[in-house]
Design an enzyme around this catalytic site. Structure first.
Site, PDB file in Angstrom:
ATOM      1  N   ASP A  71      -2.356 -41.033  -1.957  1.00  0.00           N
ATOM      2  CA  ASP A  71      -2.572 -42.081  -2.959  1.00  0.00           C
ATOM      3  C   ASP A  71      -1.612 -43.244  -2.733  1.00  0.00           C
ATOM      4  OD1 ASP A  71      -0.323 -40.666  -3.851  1.00  0.00           O
ATOM      5  OD2 ASP A  71      -1.306 -39.881  -5.628  1.00  0.00           O
ATOM      6  N   ASN A 130      -1.722 -34.927 -16.704  1.00  0.00           N
ATOM      7  CA  ASN A 130      -3.047 -34.911 -17.340  1.00  0.00           C
ATOM      8  C   ASN A 130      -4.082 -34.185 -16.482  1.00  0.00           C
ATOM      9  OD1 ASN A 130      -3.223 -36.687 -15.249  1.00  0.00           O
ATOM     10  ND2 ASN A 130      -3.909 -38.446 -16.455  1.00  0.00           N
ATOM     11  N   HIS A 132      -4.485 -34.672 -13.220  1.00  0.00           N
ATOM     12  CA  HIS A 132      -4.978 -35.436 -12.067  1.00  0.00           C
ATOM     13  C   HIS A 132      -4.488 -34.828 -10.749  1.00  0.00           C
ATOM     14  CE1 HIS A 132      -1.341 -38.492 -12.097  1.00  0.00           C
ATOM     15  NE2 HIS A 132      -1.137 -37.579 -11.192  1.00  0.00           N
ATOM     16  N   GLU A 137      -7.864 -39.654 -11.808  1.00  0.00           N
ATOM     17  CA  GLU A 137      -7.579 -39.525 -13.233  1.00  0.00           C
ATOM     18  C   GLU A 137      -8.773 -38.904 -13.953  1.00  0.00           C
ATOM     19  OE1 GLU A 137      -4.619 -40.006 -13.948  1.00  0.00           O
ATOM     20  OE2 GLU A 137      -3.905 -42.058 -13.834  1.00  0.00           O
TER      21      GLU A 137
HETATM   22  C1  GLP Z   1       1.718 -38.384  -9.472  1.00  0.00           C
HETATM   23  C2  GLP Z   1       0.976 -38.579  -8.136  1.00  0.00           C
HETATM   24  C3  GLP Z   1       0.493 -37.284  -7.575  1.00  0.00           C
HETATM   25  C4  GLP Z   1       1.557 -36.245  -7.810  1.00  0.00           C
HETATM   26  C5  GLP Z   1       1.548 -35.910  -9.292  1.00  0.00           C
HETATM   27  C6  GLP Z   1       2.657 -34.978  -9.723  1.00  0.00           C
HETATM   28  O1  GLP Z   1       1.331 -39.311 -10.408  1.00  0.00           O
HETATM   29  N1  GLP Z   1      -0.095 -39.503  -8.169  1.00  0.00           N
HETATM   30  O2  GLP Z   1       0.183 -37.427  -6.208  1.00  0.00           O
HETATM   31  O3  GLP Z   1       1.275 -35.093  -7.068  1.00  0.00           O
HETATM   32  O4  GLP Z   1       1.528 -37.095 -10.060  1.00  0.00           O
HETATM   33  O5  GLP Z   1       3.905 -35.603  -9.622  1.00  0.00           O
HETATM   34  P1  GLP Z   1       5.292 -34.848  -9.752  1.00  0.00           P
HETATM   35  O6  GLP Z   1       5.350 -33.894  -8.608  1.00  0.00           O
HETATM   36  O7  GLP Z   1       6.338 -35.915  -9.664  1.00  0.00           O
HETATM   37  O8  GLP Z   1       5.274 -34.138 -11.072  1.00  0.00           O
END
Ligand code: GLP
Length: 231
Positions: A71, A130, A132, A137
């Site tokens: 992403d 959430n 995702h 999303e």
């Molecule tokens: C983010 C990213 C994802 C990531 C997820 C979890 O917003 N878009 O690619 O895997 O949310 O993030 P974290 O590991 O910091 O909890």
């Protein structure tokens, strides 16, 4: 709970890092030219550092691996410190000694390059607060393609923690659910009590676009969760 869920015995990030590094290193040893969809975010950072230590020690060779970006924010100038491709370079590509990267710049180019590569072997994923995956999303169904999206307030809030006072962009490009679910194997890393309820929904609730991660049960899925995130 679905098969393939491994709850780690202690709540330390170290356990997640070691187990994740073992899982991925085994696959790289078996297929040195593995194509990996690479999440940024906090959760996989320990795992990437553990893999980098093995590369430094000469016990793992990642030079033929291809990293595929999961992403990216939209609208950043080149060199912006918030770029997720920059984060992937610093945390994964450079320390593991990779030479091949598929950037997520334009959805059509990305999709064509992935098709030429024969798709993704392994997707390394974190879990959004959430539900995702990448920036798919809710609601995102299993066929959602690689595309530009508007970030939800929850994602903007959770991403704020990454950038030390800098604003979080409001739009992003994400590899589609179709790309993620077509990966030959998926590894979902989950840490912390704040992820417990959404992990429970993803693993044990209905498959629904409202929890995009619920579709991971259609894949060859391994979940590594620490004790705090155990549903
Ligand atoms: C983010 C990213 C994802 C990531 C997820 C979890 O917003 N878009 O690619 O895997 O949310 O993030 P974290 O590991 O910091 O909890």
């Amino acid at each position: 709970m679905s098969a393939g869920v491994q709850i780690l015995p202690d709540a330390q990030a170290l356990a997640l890092a070691g187990a994740g590094a073992d899982w991925l290193a085994r696959r790289i040893e078996h297929k040195p030219d593995l194509t990996i969809l690479v999440a940024t975010g906090q959760t996989p950072m320990g795992m990437y550092a553990a893999l980098a230590a093995r590369v430094q020690a000469g016990t793992l060779d990642c030079s033929r691996v291809t990293a595929v970006q999961l992403d990216e924010y939209v609208g950043l100038e080149p060199g912006d410190p918030r770029s997720l491709s920059g984060w992937m370079e610093r945390a994964f590509v450079v320390p593991l000694g990779l030479r091949n990267v598929v950037p997520l710049d334009d959805p059509a180019t990305f999709t064509a390059r992935l098709r030429d590569l024969g798709g993704v072997d392994v997707a390394i994923l974190g879990l959004g607060p959430n539900g995702h995956l990448g920036f798919n999303e809710p609601p995102s169904g299993p066929d959602a393609p690689t595309r530009e999206v508007t970030l939800t307030p929850e994602s903007v809030a959770s991403n704020r923690g990454y950038w030390d006072g800098l604003a979080v962009p409001t739009h992003a490009i994400t590899a589609g659910m179709d790309v993620i679910l077509a990966a030959r194997e998926t590894l979902l890393l989950v840490s912390g009590a704040h992820k417990r309820a959404i992990l429970g929904a993803a693993l044990d609730g209905p498959e629904t676009p409202d929890v995009p991660a619920s579709f991971l049960r259609r894949t060859a899925l391994t979940v590594l969760a620490d004790r705090d995130a155990r549903p």
